[in-house]
Design an enzyme around this catalytic site. Structure first.
Site, PDB file in Angstrom:
ATOM      1  N   THR A  59       7.001  -5.741  -0.032  1.00 36.50           N
ATOM      2  CA  THR A  59       6.295  -4.597   0.539  1.00 36.50           C
ATOM      3  C   THR A  59       7.176  -3.359   0.660  1.00 36.50           C
ATOM      4  OG1 THR A  59       5.279  -3.786   2.587  1.00 36.50           O
ATOM      5  CG2 THR A  59       6.858  -5.541   2.825  1.00 36.50           C
TER       6      THR A  59
ATOM      7  N   TYR B 122       7.243  -7.528  10.281  1.00 42.89           N
ATOM      8  CA  TYR B 122       6.602  -7.740   8.984  1.00 42.89           C
ATOM      9  C   TYR B 122       7.570  -7.398   7.848  1.00 42.89           C
ATOM     10  CZ  TYR B 122       3.732  -6.736   4.911  1.00 42.89           C
ATOM     11  OH  TYR B 122       3.234  -6.691   3.633  1.00 42.89           O
TER      12      TYR B 122
HETATM   13  N1  UFG Z   1      -4.357   5.874   9.244  1.00 48.14           N
HETATM   14  C1  UFG Z   1      -5.172   6.669  10.035  1.00 48.14           C
HETATM   15  N2  UFG Z   1      -6.263   6.079  10.607  1.00 48.14           N
HETATM   16  C2  UFG Z   1      -6.580   4.755  10.429  1.00 48.14           C
HETATM   17  C3  UFG Z   1      -5.738   3.968   9.622  1.00 48.14           C
HETATM   18  C4  UFG Z   1      -4.634   4.563   9.046  1.00 48.14           C
HETATM   19  O1  UFG Z   1      -4.920   7.848  10.233  1.00 48.14           O
HETATM   20  O2  UFG Z   1      -7.587   4.300  11.002  1.00 48.14           O
HETATM   21  C5  UFG Z   1      -3.204   6.509   8.575  1.00 48.14           C
HETATM   22  C6  UFG Z   1      -1.870   5.915   8.964  1.00 48.14           C
HETATM   23  O3  UFG Z   1      -1.383   6.522  10.131  1.00 48.14           O
HETATM   24  C7  UFG Z   1      -1.041   6.199   7.722  1.00 48.14           C
HETATM   25  C8  UFG Z   1      -2.047   6.073   6.579  1.00 48.14           C
HETATM   26  O4  UFG Z   1      -3.316   6.266   7.194  1.00 48.14           O
HETATM   27  O5  UFG Z   1      -0.542   7.501   7.739  1.00 48.14           O
HETATM   28  C9  UFG Z   1      -2.032   4.742   5.897  1.00 48.14           C
HETATM   29  O6  UFG Z   1      -2.144   3.712   6.861  1.00 48.14           O
HETATM   30  P1  UFG Z   1      -2.546   2.206   6.492  1.00 48.14           P
HETATM   31  O7  UFG Z   1      -2.690   1.462   7.767  1.00 48.14           O
HETATM   32  O8  UFG Z   1      -3.683   2.195   5.550  1.00 48.14           O
HETATM   33  O9  UFG Z   1      -1.295   1.687   5.665  1.00 48.14           O
HETATM   34  P2  UFG Z   1       0.272   1.719   6.035  1.00 48.14           P
HETATM   35  O10 UFG Z   1       0.862   2.819   5.224  1.00 48.14           O
HETATM   36  O11 UFG Z   1       0.503   1.754   7.478  1.00 48.14           O
HETATM   37  O12 UFG Z   1       0.736   0.297   5.594  1.00 48.14           O
HETATM   38  C10 UFG Z   1       0.578  -0.160   4.299  1.00 48.14           C
HETATM   39  C11 UFG Z   1       0.446  -1.677   4.297  1.00 48.14           C
HETATM   40  C12 UFG Z   1       1.709  -2.319   4.745  1.00 48.14           C
HETATM   41  C13 UFG Z   1       2.865  -1.789   3.942  1.00 48.14           C
HETATM   42  C14 UFG Z   1       2.901  -0.290   3.992  1.00 48.14           C
HETATM   43  C15 UFG Z   1       3.992   0.243   3.142  1.00 48.14           C
HETATM   44  O13 UFG Z   1      -0.606  -2.074   5.141  1.00 48.14           O
HETATM   45  O14 UFG Z   1       1.590  -3.696   4.548  1.00 48.14           O
HETATM   46  O15 UFG Z   1       1.681   0.223   3.542  1.00 48.14           O
HETATM   47  O16 UFG Z   1       3.790   1.559   2.806  1.00 48.14           O
HETATM   48  F1  UFG Z   1       4.000  -2.261   4.452  1.00 48.14           F
END
Ligand code: UFG
Length: 330
Positions: free
Chosen positions: A118, A143
């Protein structure tokens, strides 16, 4: 050449897409999945063994029954906030269980291994935000640490055994679905941006939140590298070919090398669905990097990976198509 592939977690979101491509390419596939988050119906045309990777005896018996030539290891836990409140679960599922699987590989002489890692290993990202495999790793949650530890175990194992080679694929933000509508991201408690936005579009939730609109980015919201699950799945098949052609162990970023902001993604979901759902600006979410985008050059150069589905609109259309039919799935 036909491979006999063990796919752990093959009933899950990414694993099920890879299984479909493997079967379509003529490989023989056995899925090993405890169905804790996966679905039997997501295993379209492969044999399914219901078992836990931590059940070393059952796993060993499966290795004895089938003569695997390669392993793809998807099974694991993936929810970042949960990893903070329940770290033991993450170290067991993502690290200890991987050891059990690797022990089976060694004892049964299976020397090709592809691992789901990841971008979380990069933590807050580099200074510019775009990260290559040589950027420093600094995971900021259990994680990411649990996955990084497994990368280290793989590195040690491949150093100790010149026949054993692995590819660890560091996934960025995986999205989209197979256009058939049969495979996609399931699970009732969505946390991922595109899934949450689609649920808001479909009225499954009354509104959605933007976690932080005050980042130092052009529109103030977080930027991520969204990769279509079908291109990511293809990277696994390319990795298998590379290892079969005697390629040596590699750690590779899986992204497109370009980012979209939260606002851009939401606006595309509104365009695709035609629904102007309610969006609330909230506080930043703990542990979120402002900007995390891959430099995917190594994946393209070494594996000759040629992505086909970079279009954000199509990514969201395929995810929307899946989400609309989700209640009809068994
Ligand atoms: N976000 C929102 N509202 C939501 C959900 C997400 O504003 O309801 C934002 C987050 O703050 C972030 C972006 O959207 O800026 C992406 O968030 P995600 O939760 O979709 O994904 P992440 O980037 O947090 O995490 C993902 C995977 C992880 C991995 C990571 C690495 O879920 O497993 O990418 O970049 F580790």
């Amino acid at each position: 050449m036909k491979e006999k592939v063990l796919v752990t977690g093959g009933a899950g979101y990414i694993g099920s897409h890879v299984v479909k491509l493997l079967v379509d390419a003529g490989h023989d596939v056995v899925v090993y999945d405890n169905l804790s988050t996966g679905y039997r119906s997501a295993v379209l045309e492969a044999k399914l063994v219901v078992g836990d990777v931590g059940d070393c005896e059952k796993l060993d018996a499966t290795f004895s029954d089938e003569n695997f030539t390669a392993v793809m290891h998807f099974a694991g836990s993936i929810i970042v906030p949960e990893s903070v409140t329940d770290p033991i679960k993450y170290y067991i599922n993502n690290t200890t269980n991987s050891l059990c699987l690797l022990d089976c590989c060694v004892r049964h002489g299976v020397n090709r291994f592809i691992f789901s890692s990841t971008a979380a290993v990069y933590g807050m990202g580099g200074e510019s935000g775009s990260v290559s495999e040589s950027s420093p790793v600094n995971p900021i949650n259990p994680y990411g640490r649990s996955k990084l530890m497994t990368e280290w175990i793989l590195e040690d194992l491949s150093r100790s055994n010149s026949n054993f080679n692995f590819i660890a694929l560091r996934y960025f933000n995986v999205a989209g679905a197979d256009p058939s509508g049969k495979l996609g991201q399931r699970g009732p408690e969505a946390t991922h941006l595109i899934k949450v936005a689609l649920q808001a579009a479909l009225g499954v939730r009354e509104h959605m939140e933007i976690f932080g609109a005050d980042y130092d980015t052009p529109d103030g919201t977080g930027i991520r590298d969204y990769i279509h699950v079908l291109d990511l799945a293809q990277a696994h098949l390319d990795a298998l070919s590379y290892l079969r052609d005697d390629g040596n162990s590699q750690i590779l970023n899986c992204g497109y090398g370009r980012g979209f902001s939260v606002r851009e993604v939401i606006s595309m979901v509104k365009q695709v669905s035609g629904v102007d759902f309610k969006v609330i600006e909230s506080e930043r979410r703990a542990g979120d990097a402002p900007y995390l985008v891959a430099i995917p050059d190594r994946l393209e150069d070494l594996l000759e990976w040629r992505p086909k589905y970079r279009d954000l609109k199509w990514m969201i259309e395929t995810a929307y198509n899946f989400e609309q039919g989700i209640d009809q799935l068994s």
